[in-house]
Structure formats: structure tokens, C-alpha cells
Design a protein around this motif. Structure first.
Motif, mmCIF file in Angstrom:
data_model
loop_
_atom_site.group_PDB
_atom_site.id
_atom_site.type_symbol
_atom_site.label_atom_id
_atom_site.label_comp_id
_atom_site.label_asym_id
_atom_site.label_seq_id
_atom_site.Cartn_x
_atom_site.Cartn_y
_atom_site.Cartn_z
ATOM 1 N N LEU A 27 16.965 -7.387 6.530
ATOM 2 C CA LEU A 27 16.225 -6.573 7.496
ATOM 3 C C LEU A 27 14.898 -7.235 7.806
ATOM 4 C CD1 LEU A 27 17.160 -3.209 5.913
ATOM 5 C CD2 LEU A 27 17.050 -3.481 8.388
ATOM 6 N N LYS A 50 -0.453 5.195 8.393
ATOM 7 C CA LYS A 50 0.417 4.874 7.261
ATOM 8 C C LYS A 50 1.373 6.053 7.097
ATOM 9 C CE LYS A 50 -1.466 0.950 5.897
ATOM 10 N NZ LYS A 50 -0.719 -0.317 5.811
ATOM 11 N N LEU A 88 7.198 -2.702 8.162
ATOM 12 C CA LEU A 88 7.775 -2.629 6.834
ATOM 13 C C LEU A 88 8.366 -3.991 6.470
ATOM 14 C CD1 LEU A 88 9.683 0.792 6.891
ATOM 15 C CD2 LEU A 88 7.582 0.241 5.638
ATOM 16 N N THR A 101 0.822 -1.212 0.000
ATOM 17 C CA THR A 101 0.000 0.000 0.000
ATOM 18 C C THR A 101 0.858 1.265 0.000
ATOM 19 O OG1 THR A 101 -0.162 -0.145 2.402
ATOM 20 C CG2 THR A 101 -1.978 -1.084 1.110
ATOM 21 N N PHE A 107 11.454 -7.413 10.490
ATOM 22 C CA PHE A 107 10.607 -6.792 11.505
ATOM 23 C C PHE A 107 10.553 -7.679 12.749
ATOM 24 C CE2 PHE A 107 7.055 -4.710 13.389
ATOM 25 C CZ PHE A 107 6.169 -5.689 13.819
ATOM 26 N N PHE A 132 11.048 -5.556 3.973
ATOM 27 C CA PHE A 132 12.180 -5.053 3.207
ATOM 28 C C PHE A 132 12.588 -5.990 2.082
ATOM 29 C CE2 PHE A 132 14.040 -1.314 5.259
ATOM 30 C CZ PHE A 132 13.318 -1.265 6.441
ATOM 31 N N TYR A 192 13.509 -3.622 14.466
ATOM 32 C CA TYR A 192 13.906 -4.495 13.362
ATOM 33 C C TYR A 192 15.283 -5.060 13.680
ATOM 34 C CZ TYR A 192 10.298 -2.072 10.598
ATOM 35 O OH TYR A 192 9.111 -1.555 10.139
ATOM 36 N N PHE A 237 17.640 0.142 -0.221
ATOM 37 C CA PHE A 237 16.573 -0.779 0.169
ATOM 38 C C PHE A 237 15.211 -0.176 -0.163
ATOM 39 C CE2 PHE A 237 18.799 -4.030 2.495
ATOM 40 C CZ PHE A 237 19.922 -3.406 3.016
ATOM 41 N N LEU A 272 20.298 4.158 7.999
ATOM 42 C CA LEU A 272 19.285 4.133 6.941
ATOM 43 C C LEU A 272 18.778 5.554 6.732
ATOM 44 C CD1 LEU A 272 17.238 0.942 7.843
ATOM 45 C CD2 LEU A 272 18.464 1.329 5.715
ATOM 46 N N GLU A 282 4.743 -1.337 3.177
ATOM 47 C CA GLU A 282 3.662 -1.629 4.098
ATOM 48 C C GLU A 282 2.595 -2.353 3.287
ATOM 49 O OE1 GLU A 282 2.922 2.454 5.498
ATOM 50 O OE2 GLU A 282 2.692 1.569 7.472
ATOM 51 N N GLU A 326 5.663 7.598 7.273
ATOM 52 C CA GLU A 326 7.070 7.332 7.045
ATOM 53 C C GLU A 326 7.756 6.948 8.354
ATOM 54 O OE1 GLU A 326 8.855 10.707 5.237
ATOM 55 O OE2 GLU A 326 10.669 9.652 4.623
ATOM 56 N N GLN A 327 8.585 5.915 8.279
ATOM 57 C CA GLN A 327 9.341 5.499 9.446
ATOM 58 C C GLN A 327 10.763 6.053 9.353
ATOM 59 O OE1 GLN A 327 9.065 1.275 10.380
ATOM 60 N NE2 GLN A 327 6.920 1.210 9.698
ATOM 61 N N PHE A 328 11.263 6.499 10.487
ATOM 62 C CA PHE A 328 12.618 7.049 10.589
ATOM 63 C C PHE A 328 13.435 6.168 11.524
ATOM 64 C CE2 PHE A 328 11.953 10.983 8.330
ATOM 65 C CZ PHE A 328 10.578 11.135 8.380
ATOM 66 N N PHE A 329 14.623 5.800 11.071
ATOM 67 C CA PHE A 329 15.421 4.817 11.775
ATOM 68 C C PHE A 329 16.546 5.446 12.584
ATOM 69 C CE2 PHE A 329 14.123 0.553 10.387
ATOM 70 C CZ PHE A 329 13.168 0.897 9.440
ATOM 71 N N GLY A 330 16.858 4.794 13.706
ATOM 72 C CA GLY A 330 18.033 5.143 14.466
ATOM 73 C C GLY A 330 19.267 4.494 13.859
ATOM 74 N N PHE A 347 12.587 8.288 -0.126
ATOM 75 C CA PHE A 347 11.224 8.554 -0.560
ATOM 76 C C PHE A 347 10.227 7.757 0.279
ATOM 77 C CE2 PHE A 347 11.971 11.033 -4.275
ATOM 78 C CZ PHE A 347 13.142 10.558 -4.848
ATOM 79 N N TYR A 348 9.057 8.372 0.472
ATOM 80 C CA TYR A 348 7.894 7.683 1.013
ATOM 81 C C TYR A 348 6.794 7.864 -0.027
ATOM 82 C CZ TYR A 348 3.828 6.698 3.940
ATOM 83 O OH TYR A 348 2.659 6.180 4.441
ATOM 84 N N GLN A 394 8.666 2.691 0.899
ATOM 85 C CA GLN A 394 9.753 3.595 1.290
ATOM 86 C C GLN A 394 11.037 3.110 0.633
ATOM 87 O OE1 GLN A 394 8.585 4.235 5.935
ATOM 88 N NE2 GLN A 394 10.379 5.345 5.247
ATOM 89 N N PHE A 413 15.262 3.605 0.997
ATOM 90 C CA PHE A 413 16.312 4.031 1.904
ATOM 91 C C PHE A 413 17.674 3.830 1.249
ATOM 92 C CE2 PHE A 413 13.726 4.212 5.773
ATOM 93 C CZ PHE A 413 12.713 3.291 5.527
ATOM 94 N N ASN A 447 16.380 8.127 4.795
ATOM 95 C CA ASN A 447 15.113 8.134 4.053
ATOM 96 C C ASN A 447 15.288 8.877 2.722
ATOM 97 O OD1 ASN A 447 14.487 7.550 6.834
ATOM 98 N ND2 ASN A 447 12.337 7.896 6.316
#
Lengths: 110, 113
Positions: free
Chosen positions: B43, B99, A98, A30, B45, A100, B35, A86, A43, A90, B101-105, A47-48, A33, A35, A45
């Protein structure tokens, strides 16, 4: 089989050239993203996407949910574009996790 | 905005020891995700929280792994009796929820000897 199939797995580009990366989905994606994982492992970002296209500088990405694929186009590749790209999706399952792809390792050469 | 903060960045444990990994999400983000990244599996989840409540732990190994989110500013991933196969980079991400955007550490690299 792979729910998110990413291709190619590795790619070498000459500086200044163009290329495209692709993800094919065997799941009902749906959102997507993209990365870039840099050499330090972070990682970043890029594009979303809900279905449609986006552009940011030399990068352009598209997501077609009906045909179940997404692409990332790199124009005028630079050395700093090197890293592992990557895609992640979703799905319509209700979970926000996510899923991957296995990544594309890109090397840009001078 | 400091982004998602993960501590420690590196952790080495002996087989059978416990490891606790910490994550501080971006302020205002209601969803926190864990993750794991390995060479072999890529990767994967593990689990996520929404407004501190556990929502989906379908990726968590059934034994030895647990995650908590005691308040909106941090989450922990605990691995009991660590095994060499637990060696991986553990990544935490946060999002506004829905829904989004996810931001990663930067991840915690766990090495089990």
C-alpha cells in the motif's frame, strides 16, 4: 529499509487461541491505525491510536511512540478474524499521509 | 452513511489508453487521499487534498498521473497512456482532517492489458 516493519508476515492460529501482531517504526510515528483487509479487499478500520491503548471486544491495541512500536492482540480467535492485518502510521512530517506496513496474513483454522 | 464510494470497481484498459477513477468522500470530510496497492509494493500513498486544495503529491508518479478535486463531493485520479505496470487497486480514503482517522473506499481494480 522499511519505515513500518510488520511482523509476522503470516500466521496460522487454531480457533480459540490468542496471538499478537507487531509493528516497529523507524519513523517518528505520531498516530497509528490498524486495519483488517477482508477477502473482498475492503480495509476495515479496527483502531485509531494516539499513544496509549484501546480495546474493542476480543481485540486490544497499544501504541508506544517513545519506543516506536504498536501491537494488536487477538483473543479467542474466530474464523471470521482471518484476513490481512495492516498497521499504518502518520508521522510528524506535517503530511497527513499514512505509511503502511506490509501486512500480516492471518489464517484461523477450525 | 454510505462510506467512501469509488467507481468503477473494475476497469480494464489497453496499453496507451486513458483511465479515470472516481471517488466520493464521506459527506463532511475535508481531506481526501489516494493510495495504490500492488502485490510487490504493498500500500503506497499517492496524493491528498484538504478542502479541495492539493496538499501533498509526493507519491504520484511524475508523468501520466494527475488528480483533481473540483468540488467537495468528488475527486478523480487520471492516468494517461496507461502501462501494464499501472495495474493495481487504487484506493481512495477520506477523513475529517487534521490528525484524524482515515476511512477507505472499496477500491478500483485497474488492469492494463
Amino acid at each position: 529499509g522499511d519505515k513500518v516493519k510488520q511482523s509476522p508476515s503470516a500466521l496460522s492460529l487454531q480457533e480459540g487461541t490468542n496471538s499478537a501482531l507487531r509493528c516497529n517504526f523507524s519513523i517518528a510515528a505520531t498516530t497509528v491505525q490498524w486495519f483488517l483487509q477482508n477477502p473482498r479487499g475492503s480495509l476495515i478500520n479496527l483502531f485509531y491510536l494516539v499513544p496509549g491503548t484501546k480495546e474493542n471486544g476480543r481485540l486490544k491495541s497499544a501504541f508506544d511512540s517513545k519506543e516506536s512500536y504498536s501491537t494488536l492482540h487477538i483473543r479467542d480467535a474466530q474464523l471470521e478474524d482471518s484476513g490481512t492485518y495492516f498497521c499504518a502510521a502518520e508521522t510528524s512530517s506535517g503530511s497527513w499521509q499514512l505509511i503502511f506496513g506490509s501486512g500480516t496474513q492471518l489464517t484461523v483454522m477450525p | 452513511n454510505a462510506g467512501v464510494i469509488q467507481t468503477p470497481r473494475h476497469k480494464v484498459t489497453g496499453k496507451g489508453q486513458e483511465a479515470t477513477l472516481w471517488c466520493e468522500p464521506i459527506s463532511g470530510h475535508s481531506a481526501v487521499f489516494w493510495y495504490r496497492q500492488t502485490i510487490v509494493q504493498g500500500l503506497e500513498f499517492l496524493t491528498y487534498f484538504r478542502n479541495q486544495a492539493p496538499i501533498d503529491d509526493s507519491g504520484m508518479p511524475k508523468e501520466r498521473f494527475s488528480a483533481q478535486m473540483p468540488n467537495q463531493s468528488h475527486s478523480t485520479l487520471k492516468i494517461q497512456s496507461t502501462q501494464p505496470q499501472d495495474s493495481a487497486v487504487y484506493l481512495c480514503a477520506s477523513s475529517l482532517g487534521g490528525k484524524a482517522e482515515q476511512f477507505f473506499g472499496p477500491g478500483t481494480r485497474l488492469t492494463v492489458l
